[in-house]
Design an enzyme around this catalytic site. Sequence first.
Site, PDB file in Angstrom:
ATOM      1  N   HIS A  33      -5.042  49.383 -19.723  1.00 43.27           N
ATOM      2  CA  HIS A  33      -5.006  49.362 -18.239  1.00 43.27           C
ATOM      3  C   HIS A  33      -6.319  48.802 -17.719  1.00 43.27           C
ATOM      4  O   HIS A  33      -7.348  49.481 -17.763  1.00 43.27           O
ATOM      5  CB  HIS A  33      -4.807  50.782 -17.687  1.00 43.27           C
ATOM      6  CG  HIS A  33      -4.725  50.839 -16.184  1.00 43.27           C
ATOM      7  ND1 HIS A  33      -3.711  51.483 -15.521  1.00 43.27           N
ATOM      8  CD2 HIS A  33      -5.521  50.330 -15.210  1.00 43.27           C
ATOM      9  CE1 HIS A  33      -3.891  51.369 -14.223  1.00 43.27           C
ATOM     10  NE2 HIS A  33      -4.990  50.682 -14.001  1.00 43.27           N
ATOM     11  N   HIS A  91      -3.791  56.423 -16.117  1.00 43.10           N
ATOM     12  CA  HIS A  91      -5.048  57.069 -15.708  1.00 43.10           C
ATOM     13  C   HIS A  91      -4.847  58.494 -15.190  1.00 43.10           C
ATOM     14  O   HIS A  91      -5.138  58.801 -14.041  1.00 43.10           O
ATOM     15  CB  HIS A  91      -5.828  56.229 -14.690  1.00 43.10           C
ATOM     16  CG  HIS A  91      -4.996  55.588 -13.601  1.00 43.10           C
ATOM     17  ND1 HIS A  91      -4.101  56.272 -12.829  1.00 43.10           N
ATOM     18  CD2 HIS A  91      -4.959  54.304 -13.161  1.00 43.10           C
ATOM     19  CE1 HIS A  91      -3.545  55.450 -11.963  1.00 43.10           C
ATOM     20  NE2 HIS A  91      -4.045  54.251 -12.152  1.00 43.10           N
ATOM     21  N   HIS A 116     -15.545  46.110  -7.963  1.00 43.34           N
ATOM     22  CA  HIS A 116     -15.679  45.764  -6.544  1.00 43.34           C
ATOM     23  C   HIS A 116     -17.146  45.437  -6.306  1.00 43.34           C
ATOM     24  O   HIS A 116     -18.030  46.151  -6.812  1.00 43.34           O
ATOM     25  CB  HIS A 116     -15.320  46.958  -5.650  1.00 43.34           C
ATOM     26  CG  HIS A 116     -13.870  47.344  -5.675  1.00 43.34           C
ATOM     27  ND1 HIS A 116     -12.903  46.673  -4.956  1.00 43.34           N
ATOM     28  CD2 HIS A 116     -13.221  48.328  -6.341  1.00 43.34           C
ATOM     29  CE1 HIS A 116     -11.717  47.238  -5.169  1.00 43.34           C
ATOM     30  NE2 HIS A 116     -11.880  48.240  -6.023  1.00 43.34           N
ATOM     31  N   HIS A 169       1.431  54.457 -11.376  1.00 39.58           N
ATOM     32  CA  HIS A 169       0.321  55.067 -10.627  1.00 39.58           C
ATOM     33  C   HIS A 169       0.914  56.314  -9.982  1.00 39.58           C
ATOM     34  O   HIS A 169       1.631  56.222  -8.997  1.00 39.58           O
ATOM     35  CB  HIS A 169      -0.234  54.098  -9.572  1.00 39.58           C
ATOM     36  CG  HIS A 169      -1.416  54.672  -8.846  1.00 39.58           C
ATOM     37  ND1 HIS A 169      -2.702  54.191  -9.008  1.00 39.58           N
ATOM     38  CD2 HIS A 169      -1.520  55.713  -7.985  1.00 39.58           C
ATOM     39  CE1 HIS A 169      -3.531  54.908  -8.269  1.00 39.58           C
ATOM     40  NE2 HIS A 169      -2.845  55.829  -7.642  1.00 39.58           N
ATOM     41  N   ASP A 205      -8.962  51.481 -16.802  1.00 38.91           N
ATOM     42  CA  ASP A 205      -8.858  51.319 -15.340  1.00 38.91           C
ATOM     43  C   ASP A 205     -10.144  50.726 -14.769  1.00 38.91           C
ATOM     44  O   ASP A 205     -10.537  51.045 -13.651  1.00 38.91           O
ATOM     45  CB  ASP A 205      -8.504  52.636 -14.639  1.00 38.91           C
ATOM     46  CG  ASP A 205      -8.013  52.399 -13.211  1.00 38.91           C
ATOM     47  OD1 ASP A 205      -7.644  51.250 -12.882  1.00 38.91           O
ATOM     48  OD2 ASP A 205      -8.028  53.363 -12.419  1.00 38.91           O
ATOM     49  N   LEU A 224      -9.373  55.889  -7.630  1.00 34.68           N
ATOM     50  CA  LEU A 224      -8.079  56.532  -7.468  1.00 34.68           C
ATOM     51  C   LEU A 224      -7.295  56.430  -8.768  1.00 34.68           C
ATOM     52  O   LEU A 224      -7.304  55.360  -9.389  1.00 34.68           O
ATOM     53  CB  LEU A 224      -7.298  55.886  -6.316  1.00 34.68           C
ATOM     54  CG  LEU A 224      -7.827  56.250  -4.923  1.00 34.68           C
ATOM     55  CD1 LEU A 224      -7.187  55.383  -3.860  1.00 34.68           C
ATOM     56  CD2 LEU A 224      -7.581  57.737  -4.631  1.00 34.68           C
ATOM     57  N   LYS A 260       4.741  47.587 -13.267  1.00 40.52           N
ATOM     58  CA  LYS A 260       3.883  48.623 -12.697  1.00 40.52           C
ATOM     59  C   LYS A 260       4.438  49.145 -11.385  1.00 40.52           C
ATOM     60  O   LYS A 260       4.739  48.377 -10.478  1.00 40.52           O
ATOM     61  CB  LYS A 260       2.488  48.010 -12.452  1.00 40.52           C
ATOM     62  CG  LYS A 260       1.484  48.933 -11.782  1.00 40.52           C
ATOM     63  CD  LYS A 260       1.038  50.059 -12.704  1.00 40.52           C
ATOM     64  CE  LYS A 260       0.177  51.075 -11.981  1.00 40.52           C
ATOM     65  NZ  LYS A 260      -1.240  50.908 -12.195  1.00 40.52           N
ATOM     66  N   HIS A 293      -8.184  46.029 -14.554  1.00 36.12           N
ATOM     67  CA  HIS A 293      -8.124  45.112 -13.408  1.00 36.12           C
ATOM     68  C   HIS A 293      -9.100  43.976 -13.673  1.00 36.12           C
ATOM     69  O   HIS A 293     -10.311  44.197 -13.714  1.00 36.12           O
ATOM     70  CB  HIS A 293      -8.503  45.839 -12.117  1.00 36.12           C
ATOM     71  CG  HIS A 293      -7.593  46.972 -11.801  1.00 36.12           C
ATOM     72  ND1 HIS A 293      -6.469  46.845 -11.021  1.00 36.12           N
ATOM     73  CD2 HIS A 293      -7.608  48.267 -12.214  1.00 36.12           C
ATOM     74  CE1 HIS A 293      -5.842  48.003 -10.944  1.00 36.12           C
ATOM     75  NE2 HIS A 293      -6.512  48.886 -11.672  1.00 36.12           N
ATOM     76  N   LEU A 294      -8.560  42.779 -13.860  1.00 35.93           N
ATOM     77  CA  LEU A 294      -9.426  41.621 -14.134  1.00 35.93           C
ATOM     78  C   LEU A 294      -9.655  40.764 -12.896  1.00 35.93           C
ATOM     79  O   LEU A 294     -10.456  39.824 -12.949  1.00 35.93           O
ATOM     80  CB  LEU A 294      -8.842  40.769 -15.268  1.00 35.93           C
ATOM     81  CG  LEU A 294      -8.811  41.430 -16.649  1.00 35.93           C
ATOM     82  CD1 LEU A 294      -8.194  40.487 -17.683  1.00 35.93           C
ATOM     83  CD2 LEU A 294     -10.215  41.859 -17.098  1.00 35.93           C
ATOM     84  N   ARG A 295      -8.941  41.068 -11.799  1.00 34.65           N
ATOM     85  CA  ARG A 295      -9.110  40.298 -10.549  1.00 34.65           C
ATOM     86  C   ARG A 295      -8.776  38.827 -10.759  1.00 34.65           C
ATOM     87  O   ARG A 295      -8.080  38.453 -11.692  1.00 34.65           O
ATOM     88  CB  ARG A 295     -10.525  40.479  -9.976  1.00 34.65           C
ATOM     89  CG  ARG A 295     -11.019  41.914  -9.909  1.00 34.65           C
ATOM     90  CD  ARG A 295     -10.128  42.821  -9.084  1.00 34.65           C
ATOM     91  NE  ARG A 295     -10.769  44.102  -8.805  1.00 34.65           N
ATOM     92  CZ  ARG A 295     -10.113  45.217  -8.524  1.00 34.65           C
ATOM     93  NH1 ARG A 295      -8.785  45.243  -8.509  1.00 34.65           N
ATOM     94  NH2 ARG A 295     -10.762  46.323  -8.252  1.00 34.65           N
ATOM     95  N   ASN A 305      -2.209  43.886  -9.325  1.00 38.61           N
ATOM     96  CA  ASN A 305      -2.451  44.127  -7.887  1.00 38.61           C
ATOM     97  C   ASN A 305      -3.426  43.116  -7.297  1.00 38.61           C
ATOM     98  O   ASN A 305      -4.451  43.456  -6.724  1.00 38.61           O
ATOM     99  CB  ASN A 305      -2.911  45.572  -7.633  1.00 38.61           C
ATOM    100  CG  ASN A 305      -4.233  45.922  -8.291  1.00 38.61           C
ATOM    101  OD1 ASN A 305      -4.589  45.357  -9.330  1.00 38.61           O
ATOM    102  ND2 ASN A 305      -4.967  46.848  -7.714  1.00 38.61           N
TER     103      ASN A 305
HETATM  104  C1  NCD Z   1      -7.924  50.101  -8.585  1.00 40.46           C
HETATM  105  C2  NCD Z   1      -8.356  48.756  -8.000  1.00 40.46           C
HETATM  106  O1  NCD Z   1      -9.471  48.670  -7.467  1.00 40.46           O
HETATM  107  O2  NCD Z   1      -7.596  47.780  -8.101  1.00 40.46           O
HETATM  108  N1  NCD Z   1      -8.795  51.127  -8.082  1.00 40.46           N
HETATM  109  C3  NCD Z   1      -9.000  52.340  -8.648  1.00 40.46           C
HETATM  110  O3  NCD Z   1      -9.668  53.169  -8.034  1.00 40.46           O
HETATM  111  N2  NCD Z   1      -8.526  52.633  -9.826  1.00 40.46           N
HETATM  112  C4  NCD Z   1      -6.491  50.362  -8.269  1.00 40.46           C
HETATM  113  C5  NCD Z   1      -5.895  51.479  -9.083  1.00 40.46           C
HETATM  114  O4  NCD Z   1      -5.725  51.380 -10.286  1.00 40.46           O
HETATM  115  O5  NCD Z   1      -5.549  52.518  -8.496  1.00 40.46           O
HETATM  116 ZN    ZN Z   2      -5.872  50.755 -12.124  1.00 48.61          ZN
END
Ligand code: NCD
Ligand code: ZN
Length: 345
Positions: free
Chosen positions: A14, A175, A252, A137, A248, A220, A100, A16-18, A42
């Site tokens: 899991h 998560h 940011h 989620h 996860d 989150l 997802k 997030h690579l943006r 996402n």
């Molecule tokens: C994730 C994100 O920033 O894309 N943020 C997080 O707090 N985990 C989204 C997610 O997995 O809930």
């Molecule tokens: Zn996530």
Amino acid sequence: MTDTLRLRRPDDWHVHLRDGAMLAAVADATARQFARAIVMPNLKPPVTTVAAAAAYRDRIRAAVSPGLNFEPLMTCYLVDGIDPDELVRGHGEGVFTAAKLYPAHATTNSAHGVTDVRHIHAALEAMQRIGMPLLIHGEVTDHTVDVFDREAAFIDRVLNGVVRDFPELRIVFEHITTKDAVDFVAEAGPNIAATITPHHLAINRNAMFDGGMRPHFYCLPVAKRELHRLALRAAATSGNPKFFLGTDSAPHGIEAKESDCGCAGIYNAPFAIESYARTFEEEGALDRLEGFASEYGPAFYRLPLNADVITLERVPTPVPARLAAAGTEIVPFHAGETLAWRFLG
Ligand code: NCD
Ligand code: ZN
């Protein structure tokens, strides 16, 4: 005392690579440590089609430095009324590993998420039939439910119903942050598993309020009470194959975190395996790290184990206060701390 740790190369189930400049900045941190990763969809707009996922996979491959052997495993972002044929085709073509479920407005970039699971019943039926995993989620979005209770409420109000209606559906409860979720997964059938992040093993909710507001510990699902952290640590280090690694990691820029409405997400990719190693060592369970990090995930996803090995060395490893990324800076998880293990490669 052990000074060198050798593990079968882990995967991140899991992350997030943006996209764009942020993808270029963070891709190698994941690709250095992990052979494969389940990439969250996402983006803005979210990845909802086979074509969008294939194009995103190409951008990820292009962003990873030559010489790093990394396989992005793509996911489809479920939306109300999504066409099951798109999921089936994407899975068949080897583009979608999983799909997802974000409840609408549960977290970052989830505005297009599912408003009611009834609106994806056709998709879930198809996924159950073809054995395609559903990644969840697990938080309700009802504003009358306390933010710290939203995962437990999701089990009662949504997840129990999904499991009842789709008993063979393969589900990863992503998560997890509560003892409630640990107990739910442990007692469920073998088709239900969970990922656990480095940060939910390391912090409880006090971290967000330690001497003042600490936005870099906000994610989150939000970190919970100590009793929940202890349940997660017990589950992760238990050797139960239902619980496996998923960072996860959610980068940011600092300005998006230190804001009057700071984004949720913790960026842990650069020191992910070192962070897990610390938890497992504290629990006297370093011998169980390999199962959690490198074996149980592939078994659940029905993928081969990685053949190569990584090495960690016991060397004091300071974590920078900030990392440059995409024209800004990110405060990584463990910023300013010194970890006991260093990832060598
Ligand atoms: C994730 C994100 O920033 O894309 N943020 C997080 O707090 N985990 C989204 C997610 O997995 O809930
Ligand atoms: Zn996530």
